[in-house]
Design a protein around this motif. Sequence first.
Motif, PDB file in Angstrom:
ATOM      1  N   GLY A  54     -10.034   1.891   5.741  1.00  0.00           N
ATOM      2  CA  GLY A  54     -10.190   0.991   6.899  1.00  0.00           C
ATOM      3  C   GLY A  54      -8.932   0.212   7.270  1.00  0.00           C
ATOM      4  O   GLY A  54      -8.520   0.198   8.439  1.00  0.00           O
ATOM      5  N   PRO A  55      -8.253  -0.429   6.315  1.00  0.00           N
ATOM      6  CA  PRO A  55      -7.086  -1.241   6.681  1.00  0.00           C
ATOM      7  C   PRO A  55      -5.957  -0.414   7.320  1.00  0.00           C
ATOM      8  O   PRO A  55      -5.206  -0.924   8.145  1.00  0.00           O
ATOM      9  CB  PRO A  55      -6.630  -1.826   5.337  1.00  0.00           C
ATOM     10  N   PHE A  56      -5.857   0.861   6.951  1.00  0.00           N
ATOM     11  CA  PHE A  56      -4.780   1.701   7.488  1.00  0.00           C
ATOM     12  C   PHE A  56      -5.100   2.144   8.923  1.00  0.00           C
ATOM     13  O   PHE A  56      -4.214   2.177   9.774  1.00  0.00           O
ATOM     14  CB  PHE A  56      -4.558   2.910   6.569  1.00  0.00           C
ATOM     15  N   ILE A  57      -6.368   2.465   9.175  1.00  0.00           N
ATOM     16  CA  ILE A  57      -6.767   2.822  10.546  1.00  0.00           C
ATOM     17  C   ILE A  57      -6.632   1.584  11.435  1.00  0.00           C
ATOM     18  O   ILE A  57      -6.209   1.667  12.589  1.00  0.00           O
ATOM     19  CB  ILE A  57      -8.214   3.371  10.567  1.00  0.00           C
ATOM     20  N   LEU A  89     -14.805   6.797  15.564  1.00  0.00           N
ATOM     21  CA  LEU A  89     -13.851   6.054  14.729  1.00  0.00           C
ATOM     22  C   LEU A  89     -13.642   4.636  15.289  1.00  0.00           C
ATOM     23  O   LEU A  89     -13.496   3.676  14.524  1.00  0.00           O
ATOM     24  CB  LEU A  89     -12.527   6.825  14.690  1.00  0.00           C
ATOM     25  N   ILE A  90     -13.654   4.522  16.613  1.00  0.00           N
ATOM     26  CA  ILE A  90     -13.507   3.210  17.244  1.00  0.00           C
ATOM     27  C   ILE A  90     -14.684   2.309  16.823  1.00  0.00           C
ATOM     28  O   ILE A  90     -14.488   1.149  16.426  1.00  0.00           O
ATOM     29  CB  ILE A  90     -13.428   3.365  18.786  1.00  0.00           C
ATOM     30  N   ASP A  91     -15.895   2.857  16.853  1.00  0.00           N
ATOM     31  CA  ASP A  91     -17.080   2.078  16.442  1.00  0.00           C
ATOM     32  C   ASP A  91     -17.006   1.732  14.951  1.00  0.00           C
ATOM     33  O   ASP A  91     -17.331   0.625  14.536  1.00  0.00           O
ATOM     34  CB  ASP A  91     -18.372   2.876  16.689  1.00  0.00           C
ATOM     35  N   TRP A  92     -16.584   2.713  14.161  1.00  0.00           N
ATOM     36  CA  TRP A  92     -16.477   2.517  12.695  1.00  0.00           C
ATOM     37  C   TRP A  92     -15.478   1.399  12.396  1.00  0.00           C
ATOM     38  O   TRP A  92     -15.718   0.539  11.548  1.00  0.00           O
ATOM     39  CB  TRP A  92     -16.050   3.850  12.079  1.00  0.00           C
ATOM     40  N   LEU A  93     -14.348   1.405  13.131  1.00  0.00           N
ATOM     41  CA  LEU A  93     -13.331   0.376  12.882  1.00  0.00           C
ATOM     42  C   LEU A  93     -13.855  -1.010  13.287  1.00  0.00           C
ATOM     43  O   LEU A  93     -13.633  -1.987  12.562  1.00  0.00           O
ATOM     44  CB  LEU A  93     -12.037   0.699  13.637  1.00  0.00           C
ATOM     45  N   LYS A  94     -14.568  -1.071  14.427  1.00  0.00           N
ATOM     46  CA  LYS A  94     -15.134  -2.367  14.849  1.00  0.00           C
ATOM     47  C   LYS A  94     -16.080  -2.890  13.773  1.00  0.00           C
ATOM     48  O   LYS A  94     -16.070  -4.072  13.427  1.00  0.00           O
ATOM     49  CB  LYS A  94     -15.937  -2.198  16.155  1.00  0.00           C
TER      50      LYS A  94
END
Length: 194
Positions: A137-140, A159-164
């Motif tokens: 997570g921190p790298f994305i 991936l955008i939703d996962w990062l949020k």
Amino acid sequence: MALARSGHQLALREVLLSDKPAQMLEASSKGTVPVMIFPDGAVLDESRDIMRWALTRRDPDHWLDVDQDLAEALIDINDQDFKECLDRYKYAEYFPDQSEAEYRAQGQHFLSQLEERLSGQAYLFGERPSYADIAIGPFIRQFAHVDMTWFEASPYRKLIDWLKCFENSRAFTSVMEKYSVWQPGDSATLFPAV
Ligand SMILES: N[C@@H](CCC(=O)N[C@@H](CS)C(=O)NCC(=O)O)C(=O)O
């Protein structure tokens, strides 16, 4: 995040990477953070080893309950190839061989790989977060924040939703406090504070 969720409390020494304290380099000559020093002098200086140390002792969210070989293989790609692209993309002016857009394109192989994993499940290894989500997570997040407009318009919708979800999680927000830089002689700063 792993240390905080596993309930371990330690004395935190925030360092400036441009001015690494001698105590840090004595404990670990490779000069990267994090470095965890145990009372008996033992040292762990790879974040993945620190995560595993913490979670094998207490893992309330079952972050280690995944196929560990698959999780390790995905984290390897993150820590090696993707990290290299990320550094070049973030600091493209110091790597003039190629353009920022080229470095970004190289990083997109990994973004696609994650997007594919997320096409049928909410997290990288199922319907619950695992330590791979926490490690990657921190790298994305860093990759996304180089150019948030680009990332948000990109085809990596899952991936955008996962990062949020990662950025809004209590596990993440609770460890994002800023600390002042440690100086020899300072009293111990406890992490997490409570
Ligand atoms: N694989 C190592 C990588 C650690 C790493 O490279 N950390 C960076 C900061 S995120 C660092 O300490 N860089 C040293 C420097 O910039 O001098 C780990 O996960 O612990």
